[in-house]
Design a protein around this motif. Structure first.
Motif, PDB file in Angstrom:
ATOM      1  N   VAL A  31      16.315  42.191  82.141  1.00 25.31           N
ATOM      2  CA  VAL A  31      17.248  41.144  81.709  1.00 25.31           C
ATOM      3  C   VAL A  31      18.307  40.953  82.788  1.00 25.31           C
ATOM      4  O   VAL A  31      18.816  41.918  83.351  1.00 25.31           O
ATOM      5  CB  VAL A  31      17.933  41.523  80.374  1.00 25.31           C
ATOM      6  N   ASN A  32      18.626  39.700  83.046  1.00 22.85           N
ATOM      7  CA  ASN A  32      19.716  39.351  83.952  1.00 22.85           C
ATOM      8  C   ASN A  32      20.997  39.258  83.129  1.00 22.85           C
ATOM      9  O   ASN A  32      21.078  38.450  82.195  1.00 22.85           O
ATOM     10  CB  ASN A  32      19.392  38.003  84.627  1.00 22.85           C
ATOM     11  N   VAL A  33      21.981  40.081  83.452  1.00 24.73           N
ATOM     12  CA  VAL A  33      23.261  40.092  82.731  1.00 24.73           C
ATOM     13  C   VAL A  33      24.367  39.705  83.708  1.00 24.73           C
ATOM     14  O   VAL A  33      24.454  40.275  84.801  1.00 24.73           O
ATOM     15  CB  VAL A  33      23.587  41.487  82.161  1.00 24.73           C
ATOM     16  N   THR A  34      25.186  38.756  83.330  1.00 21.81           N
ATOM     17  CA  THR A  34      26.318  38.374  84.176  1.00 21.81           C
ATOM     18  C   THR A  34      27.542  39.168  83.751  1.00 21.81           C
ATOM     19  O   THR A  34      28.000  39.062  82.608  1.00 21.81           O
ATOM     20  CB  THR A  34      26.612  36.876  84.087  1.00 21.81           C
ATOM     21  N   LEU A  35      28.064  39.971  84.666  1.00 23.17           N
ATOM     22  CA  LEU A  35      29.273  40.743  84.417  1.00 23.17           C
ATOM     23  C   LEU A  35      30.482  40.006  84.988  1.00 23.17           C
ATOM     24  O   LEU A  35      30.350  39.187  85.892  1.00 23.17           O
ATOM     25  CB  LEU A  35      29.160  42.122  85.071  1.00 23.17           C
ATOM     26  N   GLY A  36      31.643  40.304  84.448  1.00 28.61           N
ATOM     27  CA  GLY A  36      32.874  39.734  84.972  1.00 28.61           C
ATOM     28  C   GLY A  36      33.327  38.452  84.310  1.00 28.61           C
ATOM     29  O   GLY A  36      34.368  37.907  84.679  1.00 28.61           O
ATOM     30  N   LEU A  37      32.578  37.948  83.340  1.00 25.41           N
ATOM     31  CA  LEU A  37      32.959  36.741  82.624  1.00 25.41           C
ATOM     32  C   LEU A  37      33.653  37.100  81.314  1.00 25.41           C
ATOM     33  O   LEU A  37      33.466  38.213  80.802  1.00 25.41           O
ATOM     34  CB  LEU A  37      31.726  35.876  82.319  1.00 25.41           C
TER      35      LEU A  37
END
Length: 333
Positions: A288-294
């Motif tokens: 899974v691609n997870v975007t951190l920092g948002l």
């Protein structure tokens, strides 16, 4: 009162995203999926389902209706534009629906009408033809999150599976540009964000980071490049000074076997393929691609639009289902 549901963006309508969303709904009971809705054109999704012979009732809804609708029909939040696409034949004319789906999903998540965002794959080259000016999906989400908030968000891409989590410090740039783009400050910023998100969202009290070297053998004491000692080592020292457990730089060719993976919670790689090759080898269908920092949870399947198999009904929904489950896990209050 129902907990806010997940939102799935449409993705490129000529790719496999729409059919994966349909298949995920069809597997909702077998895979124990939480309620979700798709932001798309209900008529378009009906045509996709009919083309595959799938019995998927489609129902246009508002966000508060998603939980009650989900058991009996696929909830769809209608876009303001109609969608028409031929499988495997991307066209710039679909860009408006792709962008509106993403923008609307971000707005709804930020206002609390949905708990998290799961994005289906887009084709950046198609959006570029329509005037899209962001380097990629992740950067677009960071720009949307920052808009009107007074904050500037630095997004970090993590590829996650049960057996391995990796973060490329530099992402979608030519390999020849990596040494000049890689800085101590960028590594430190990335490490901070990863450690914070592992604590706050993944529930890991004391995250352990392993940093790969840029060069073979992590530079071999300068014999194979100076970046490891000159850029990466100072970053590790800075992270440790902030109380973050970080080790390295480690030779990348010995970081990803089972015993090595047991010693860290996330690996920071210095460039795109250094991170993605190992995780796609270990967990090709489940990563899974997870975007951190948002300021909100965003996950995505770890694959592209797969135009070559779109419309054939053979695309596996495993990665999208894993993204849905992880989004639900990370967004629990």
């Amino acid at each position: 009162m129902n907990q806010p549901s997940l939102l799935l963006t449409q993705g490129d309508p000529a790719g496999i995203g729409p059919e994966l969303a349909l298949r995920a709904w069809m597997l909702r009971e077998e895979r124990t999926l939480p309620p979700f809705a798709v932001l798309s054109d209900p008529a378009f999704l009906e045509r996709v389902a009919q083309s595959q012979g799938w019995d998927v009732p489609i129902m246009a809804v508002q966000t508060e209706q998603i939980p009650d609708t989900f058991p009996k029909a696929l909830p769809v939040l209608p876009l303001s534009v109609s969608v028409s696409a031929q499988p495997g034949r991307p066209a710039a004319g679909a860009a408006a629906s792709v962008v509106e789906s993403i923008e609307t999903a971000v707005r709804l998540v930020q206002k609390g009408s949905a708990s998290a965002l799961v994005t289906n794959p887009i084709a950046k080259h198609v959006l570029y033809e329509a005037g899209f000016r962001h380097p990629g999906h992740t950067e677009f989400l960071a720009a949307l999150a920052s808009k009107g908030s007074g904050e500037v968000y630095h997004s970090v891409m993590m590829l996650w599976s049960e057996g391995l989590a990796v973060v490329p410090v530099t992402v979608h740039i030519p390999l020849a540009d990596v040494p000049s783009a890689l800085t101590t400050d960028l590594i430190v910023l990335t490490g901070r964000i990863v450690a914070r998100e592992l604590r706050e969202r993944f529930g890991i009290a004391h995250p352990r980071l392993a940093l790969a070297g840029l060069n073979p053998h992590a530079g071999e004491n300068g014999a194979m490049g100076t970046e490891d000692a000159g850029i990466i080592v100072p970053a590790i020292d800075a992270l440790r000074a902030e109380g973050i457990e970080a080790v390295g730089p480690l030779p990348a060719d010995t970081m990803f076997h089972a015993r090595a993976r047991a010693r860290y919670d996330a690996a920071l790689a210095m460039y795109h393929d250094q991170a993605l090759i190992p995780i796609k080898t270990i967990a090709f269908d489940e990563a899974v691609n997870v975007t951190l920092g948002l300021p909100f949870v965003r996950t995505s399947p770890d694959h592209g639009t797969a135009f070559d198999i779109a419309g054939r009904g053979i695309a596996r929904p495993d990665s999208l289902i894993a993204a849905i489950k992880l989004a639900a896990r990370l967004s629990k209050p």
